[in-house]
Motif scaffolding. Structure first.
Motif, PDB file in Angstrom:
ATOM      1  N   ILE A   1     -13.218 -12.955  13.710  1.00 48.54           N
ATOM      2  CA  ILE A   1     -12.532 -11.877  13.720  1.00 48.54           C
ATOM      3  C   ILE A   1     -10.901 -12.388  13.840  1.00 48.54           C
ATOM      4  N   GLU A   2     -10.735 -13.257  14.672  1.00 44.15           N
ATOM      5  CA  GLU A   2      -9.235 -13.636  14.976  1.00 44.15           C
ATOM      6  C   GLU A   2      -8.638 -14.472  13.871  1.00 44.15           C
ATOM      7  N   LEU A   3      -9.675 -14.868  12.974  1.00 49.82           N
ATOM      8  CA  LEU A   3      -9.021 -15.430  11.572  1.00 49.82           C
ATOM      9  C   LEU A   3      -8.876 -14.635  10.234  1.00 49.82           C
ATOM     10  N   LEU A   4      -8.990 -13.206  10.852  1.00 49.77           N
ATOM     11  CA  LEU A   4      -9.034 -12.313   9.682  1.00 49.77           C
ATOM     12  C   LEU A   4      -7.600 -11.544   9.705  1.00 49.77           C
ATOM     13  N   LEU A   5      -6.735 -12.102   9.052  1.00 47.13           N
ATOM     14  CA  LEU A   5      -5.313 -11.398   8.985  1.00 47.13           C
ATOM     15  C   LEU A   5      -4.844 -10.982   7.642  1.00 47.13           C
ATOM     16  N   GLY A   6      -3.662 -10.186   7.933  1.00 43.46           N
ATOM     17  CA  GLY A   6      -3.076 -10.085   6.389  1.00 43.46           C
ATOM     18  C   GLY A   6      -3.355  -8.797   5.693  1.00 43.46           C
ATOM     19  N   GLU A   7      -2.590  -9.042   4.658  1.00 42.55           N
ATOM     20  CA  GLU A   7      -2.804  -7.810   3.594  1.00 42.55           C
ATOM     21  C   GLU A   7      -4.319  -7.850   2.887  1.00 42.55           C
ATOM     22  N   PRO A   8      -4.877  -8.705   2.603  1.00 37.67           N
ATOM     23  CA  PRO A   8      -6.151  -8.742   2.062  1.00 37.67           C
ATOM     24  C   PRO A   8      -7.330  -7.954   3.005  1.00 37.67           C
ATOM     25  N   LEU A   9      -6.971  -7.980   4.311  1.00 36.30           N
ATOM     26  CA  LEU A   9      -7.919  -7.373   5.211  1.00 36.30           C
ATOM     27  C   LEU A   9      -7.589  -5.748   5.186  1.00 36.30           C
ATOM     28  N   ARG A  10      -6.196  -5.478   5.130  1.00 34.78           N
ATOM     29  CA  ARG A  10      -5.833  -4.064   4.995  1.00 34.78           C
ATOM     30  C   ARG A  10      -6.272  -3.437   3.802  1.00 34.78           C
ATOM     31  N   GLN A  11      -6.444  -4.261   2.522  1.00 38.97           N
ATOM     32  CA  GLN A  11      -7.176  -3.517   1.362  1.00 38.97           C
ATOM     33  C   GLN A  11      -8.479  -3.444   1.354  1.00 38.97           C
ATOM     34  N   LEU A  12      -9.137  -4.145   2.519  1.00 38.27           N
ATOM     35  CA  LEU A  12     -10.473  -3.769   2.682  1.00 38.27           C
ATOM     36  C   LEU A  12     -10.723  -2.744   3.547  1.00 38.27           C
ATOM     37  N   TYR A  13      -9.853  -2.499   4.618  1.00 40.66           N
ATOM     38  CA  TYR A  13      -9.704  -1.181   5.537  1.00 40.66           C
ATOM     39  C   TYR A  13      -8.398  -0.546   5.357  1.00 40.66           C
ATOM     40  N   PRO A  14      -8.163   0.082   4.259  1.00 40.00           N
ATOM     41  CA  PRO A  14      -7.231   0.882   4.043  1.00 40.00           C
ATOM     42  C   PRO A  14      -6.977   1.959   4.737  1.00 40.00           C
ATOM     43  N   ALA A  15      -5.648   2.614   4.821  1.00 35.14           N
ATOM     44  CA  ALA A  15      -5.615   3.929   5.619  1.00 35.14           C
ATOM     45  C   ALA A  15      -4.657   4.901   4.645  1.00 35.14           C
ATOM     46  N   PRO A  16      -5.604   5.362   3.567  1.00 33.42           N
ATOM     47  CA  PRO A  16      -4.929   6.453   2.950  1.00 33.42           C
ATOM     48  C   PRO A  16      -4.860   7.825   3.500  1.00 33.42           C
ATOM     49  N   PHE A  17      -4.377   8.723   2.972  1.00 31.94           N
ATOM     50  CA  PHE A  17      -4.354  10.035   3.455  1.00 31.94           C
ATOM     51  C   PHE A  17      -3.678  10.186   4.942  1.00 31.94           C
ATOM     52  N   ALA A  18      -2.658   9.356   5.219  1.00 28.93           N
ATOM     53  CA  ALA A  18      -2.330   9.138   6.690  1.00 28.93           C
ATOM     54  C   ALA A  18      -1.559  10.398   6.994  1.00 28.93           C
ATOM     55  N   GLY A  19      -0.770  10.869   6.202  1.00 27.03           N
ATOM     56  CA  GLY A  19      -0.274  12.285   6.561  1.00 27.03           C
ATOM     57  C   GLY A  19      -1.263  13.262   6.943  1.00 27.03           C
ATOM     58  N   GLU A  20      -2.185  13.462   5.962  1.00 33.53           N
ATOM     59  CA  GLU A  20      -3.140  14.658   6.428  1.00 33.53           C
ATOM     60  C   GLU A  20      -4.063  14.336   7.762  1.00 33.53           C
ATOM     61  N   LEU A  21      -4.428  12.995   7.766  1.00 37.48           N
ATOM     62  CA  LEU A  21      -5.062  12.454   9.004  1.00 37.48           C
ATOM     63  C   LEU A  21      -4.278  12.905  10.386  1.00 37.48           C
ATOM     64  N   LEU A  22      -2.985  12.366  10.402  1.00 36.08           N
ATOM     65  CA  LEU A  22      -2.346  12.603  11.729  1.00 36.08           C
ATOM     66  C   LEU A  22      -2.026  14.222  11.693  1.00 36.08           C
ATOM     67  N   ARG A  23      -1.787  14.920  10.684  1.00 37.11           N
ATOM     68  CA  ARG A  23      -1.639  16.314  10.712  1.00 37.11           C
ATOM     69  C   ARG A  23      -2.672  16.997  11.529  1.00 37.11           C
ATOM     70  N   TYR A  24      -4.026  16.777  10.995  1.00 38.88           N
ATOM     71  CA  TYR A  24      -5.353  17.503  11.659  1.00 38.88           C
ATOM     72  C   TYR A  24      -5.924  16.658  12.668  1.00 38.88           C
ATOM     73  N   ALA A  25      -5.553  15.305  12.749  1.00 40.23           N
ATOM     74  CA  ALA A  25      -6.532  14.723  13.814  1.00 40.23           C
ATOM     75  C   ALA A  25      -5.928  14.851  15.143  1.00 40.23           C
ATOM     76  N   LYS A  26      -4.615  14.422  15.352  1.00 39.52           N
ATOM     77  CA  LYS A  26      -3.722  14.507  16.493  1.00 39.52           C
ATOM     78  C   LYS A  26      -3.680  15.842  17.303  1.00 39.52           C
ATOM     79  N   PRO A  27      -3.711  16.771  16.580  1.00 44.72           N
ATOM     80  CA  PRO A  27      -3.453  18.117  17.571  1.00 44.72           C
ATOM     81  C   PRO A  27      -4.827  18.260  18.110  1.00 44.72           C
ATOM     82  N   ARG A  28      -5.892  17.693  17.559  1.00 41.87           N
ATOM     83  CA  ARG A  28      -7.295  17.851  18.318  1.00 41.87           C
ATOM     84  C   ARG A  28      -7.949  16.681  19.076  1.00 41.87           C
ATOM     85  N   SER A  29      -6.919  15.883  19.273  1.00 42.09           N
ATOM     86  CA  SER A  29      -7.137  14.710  20.270  1.00 42.09           C
ATOM     87  C   SER A  29      -8.345  13.757  19.512  1.00 42.09           C
ATOM     88  N   VAL A  30      -8.346  13.800  18.351  1.00 36.69           N
ATOM     89  CA  VAL A  30      -9.115  13.019  17.402  1.00 36.69           C
ATOM     90  C   VAL A  30      -8.363  11.738  17.012  1.00 36.69           C
TER      91      VAL A  30
END
Length: 654
Positions: free
Chosen positions: A484-513
């Motif tokens: 794990i400690e050697l997994l860094l950088g943009e290729p890893l973020r492409q493997l674990y992307p975070a799309p729909f950030a606006g909707e996720l924060l809008r709906y999840a945060k008020p529900r403590s999710v």
């Protein structure tokens, strides 16, 4: 042009939707480039639709059809036809869907063509032309791509057919066809209406069994028992009768009638001793004994199962059940003895087999038992032997246990490991795509660049599925236990992307999710595809099935939810946030239990937790009897670990 653009801007402002983005987009209606005008019109038409301004939506969609290339004009025509039906203009919907020059273009999927045909049939029906509607609907059902997995067009077809003829006097074959479509999509009530009128062989036995199964799947076990008994009484020597006997035993157990459950399981064992499912009868008796708290009888049945299936997988499943019983009783020495037997077996089932296990799970449970016995050095050796990595659930848990014991894993040199994948291919944008990106039309820019643009654009456009599809095959060449400690950088973020950030924060945060947990589930459920539809008729980013979505819609006060709305990212993430919030309330501080319930059902998880006699995941995760659920939990939780490492709670990269 300018007068129209200004007017549209004023209308949107009057409807309360004048945002910085709409203010940037509206002037593009004046562009000299018709393609830019078309994309801007399409974007604003979606805003108009979301506010209920169907007249403005019509105007903008017609501009898309006039100016746009086939790639978006076809979609605009489809939406305009839906708009016409919503406003009662059925003849216009028919004209749009049958006019010359509307032949499907290359980017339109077969599924969309079928859905358009279903909409056309509905327009004919609503216009009073049942003959034309019937011809299209029957043709849709006859041409279904997979009769075993009816698609959305099949569901729309049977609903329209029922609206035309009331679903009566059809003949058994027709009733069965419609019932199976409803049943697959979990429309239990509608399916029963068709199943219940089927009286003649060979359809009647299957119809009765499916009614029983529908009640069981909707937790109506009392009703299911009645129907299972009828199947066994009337069709005892059929495959439906055989399956009904096994399911009947399970239904009796679920309503607390354990004596009846035991007798039905024993009847199955006696009548079908060589059946491929007979091992489930033995193992289910073990589970019922455990639910009753009768551990000694449960262990006896483990022994009977081992004797009956010596050298077969079911023997290993029984030994694993025995190990779990001893662990729940904190008889750690006995648990270790059972686990040592499992270590010698060639086939322990795997995480996807009901009641099965893996050698990684066996090794972890053994090290955990040693730790509980106070044998720290032996426990540490056991944990260190389990490789950790991005996709190694028990490697992760072993690392966590080592940390609690004050021990760190030895560092590995990168030179000894294979290279990590490069970034996904980054294509330059065309002039039109760049212009669209400049005014904030990221999704439209991605469409214009055929989803081959820079990953930064695709992420803003919520096209993470395209990024993921490009990078995942490259990562498959990297060992799952790469440190794990050697997994860094943009290729890893492409493997674990975070799309729909606006909707996720809008709906999840008020529900403590935690939005990262939603991303972890989304990655496993849909691979970030909003239009995903599973072989179990689950839809959208968060893969909701019909009953679950209706329950959440009721909680949210969302009247008249249509399954098609689950393909909307906003709806999917709102529903997902609400459901996870509900599960968090049921299983506070137990993310593994929450994830298990998301996949396997709340009642099942409650039973498994009781069997473990613990709220610790290291004790209750092995108890997840459904193979699919255990595998799912381990995959989602490793996703969640990575999202927590890569992003903070606001989804900002660390």
């Amino acid at each position: 042009m300018k007068r129209l653009a200004a007017t549209i801007g004023l209308v949107l402002a009057a409807w309360g939707v004048s945002t910085a983005q709409t203010q940037r987009v509206s002037p593009a209606l004046d562009s000299t480039d018709p393609v830019v005008r078309a994309y801007a019109s399409a974007h604003l038409s979606r805003i108009a639709h979301s506010t209920g301004n169907l007249v403005l939506e019509q105007l903008l969609l017609r501009r898309v059809i006039l100016d746009g290339p086939d790639a978006i004009a076809s979609g605009a025509r489809h939406r305009l036809a839906e708009n016409a039906i919503e406003t009662g203009n059925y003849s216009e919907a028919i004209r749009l869907l049958t006019a010359s020059g509307t032949a499907p273009v290359s980017n339109i999927s077969d599924a969309q063509i079928r859905n358009d045909r279903a909409i056309l049939a509905d327009a004919y029906r609503l216009a009073g032309d049942n003959a034309k509607a019937l011809a299209i609907l029957n043709d849709l059902l006859a041409r279904t791509p997979n009769p075993e997995q009816p698609d959305d067009a099949d569901l729309a077809a049977v609903r329209s057919l029922d609206a035309i003829d009331g679903g009566s006097d059809l003949g058994d074959a027709q009733h069965l066809r419609r019932a199976n479509v409803y049943q697959f999509n979990r429309y239990w009530v509608e399916a029963r209406r068709h199943f219940e009128v089927i009286q003649t062989p060979p359809f009647a036995a299957d119809a009765m069994f499916q009614i029983s199964r529908g009640y069981s799947q909707s937790l109506g076990f009392v009703e299911a028992i009645t129907w299972y008994e009828r199947v066994i009484e009337q069709f005892p020597d059929t495959s439906a009768g055989k399956d009904a006997l096994l399911q009947l035993a399970s239904a009796y157990a679920r309503v607390g009638k354990t004596k009846e459950a035991f007798s039905r399981y024993q009847a199955f064992i006696d009548k079908y001793p060589l059946d491929e499912k007979v091992d489930r009868a033995y193992l289910n008796i073990v589970d019922i004994r455990r639910d009753l708290g009768d551990d000694s009888e449960a262990i006896k049945w483990c022994g009977k199962t081992e004797d009956a299936f010596r050298g077969k997988r079911a023997e290993a499943q029984a030994v694993f059940a025995e190990a779990r019983i001893y662990a729940s009783k904190e008889e750690w020495s006995n648990a270790i003895a059972a686990l040592d037997r499992l270590k010698q077996m060639p086939d322990v089932g795997g995480a996807t087999v009901p009641g099965g296990t893996t050698q990684a799970e066996v090794a972890f449970m053994r090290a955990y038992a040693l730790e509980r016995l106070g044998r720290k050095d032996d426990a540490v050796s056991g944990y260190l032997a389990i490789a950790d990595g991005r996709a190694e659930y028990y490697g992760w848990r072993a690392t966590e246990r080592l940390g609690e014991l004050g021990v760190s894993r030895p560092k590995l040199e990168r030179i000894k490991l294979p290279p990590l994948p490069p970034l996904a291919h980054e294509s330059p944008l065309s002039a039109v795509a760049s212009r669209l990106s400049d005014i904030g039309l990221f999704e439209e820019s991605a469409i214009e660049s055929e989803d081959k643009g820079p990953s930064s654009l695709l992420l803003k456009a919520n096209k993470a599925d395209r990024i993921f599809a490009g990078i995942e095959p490259l990562w498959k060449k990297v060992p799952a236990d790469y440190p794990i400690e050697l997994l860094l950088g943009e290729p890893l973020r492409q493997l674990y992307p975070a799309p729909f950030a606006g909707e996720l924060l809008r709906y999840a945060k008020p529900r403590s999710v935690d939005p990262r947990l939603l991303l972890a589930i989304m990655r496993q459920e849909s691979r970030f595809r909003p239009d995903a539809r599973s072989a179990a008729a689950a839809r959208g980013l968060m893969q909701f099935i019909h009953p679950a979505s209706q329950k959440i819609a009721s909680e949210l006060g969302w009247d008249g939810l249509d399954d098609q709305e689950l393909y909307s990212p906003g709806a999917a993430l709102l529903f997902g946030s609400q459901y996870i919030a509900d599960l968090n309330a049921l299983f506070p501080g137990q993310p593994e239990a929450v994830v298990a319930a998301y996949n396997g059902g709340e009642d099942n998880v409650k039973r498994w937790l009781v069997r473990s006699r613990s709220s610790e995941p290291d004790r209750y995760v092995p108890e997840l009897v459904y193979g699919q659920t255990k595998d799912y939990v381990q995959r989602v939780m490793t996703n969640y670990r990575m999202y927590q490492l890569i992003y903070d709670e606001e989804l900002k990269p660390r």
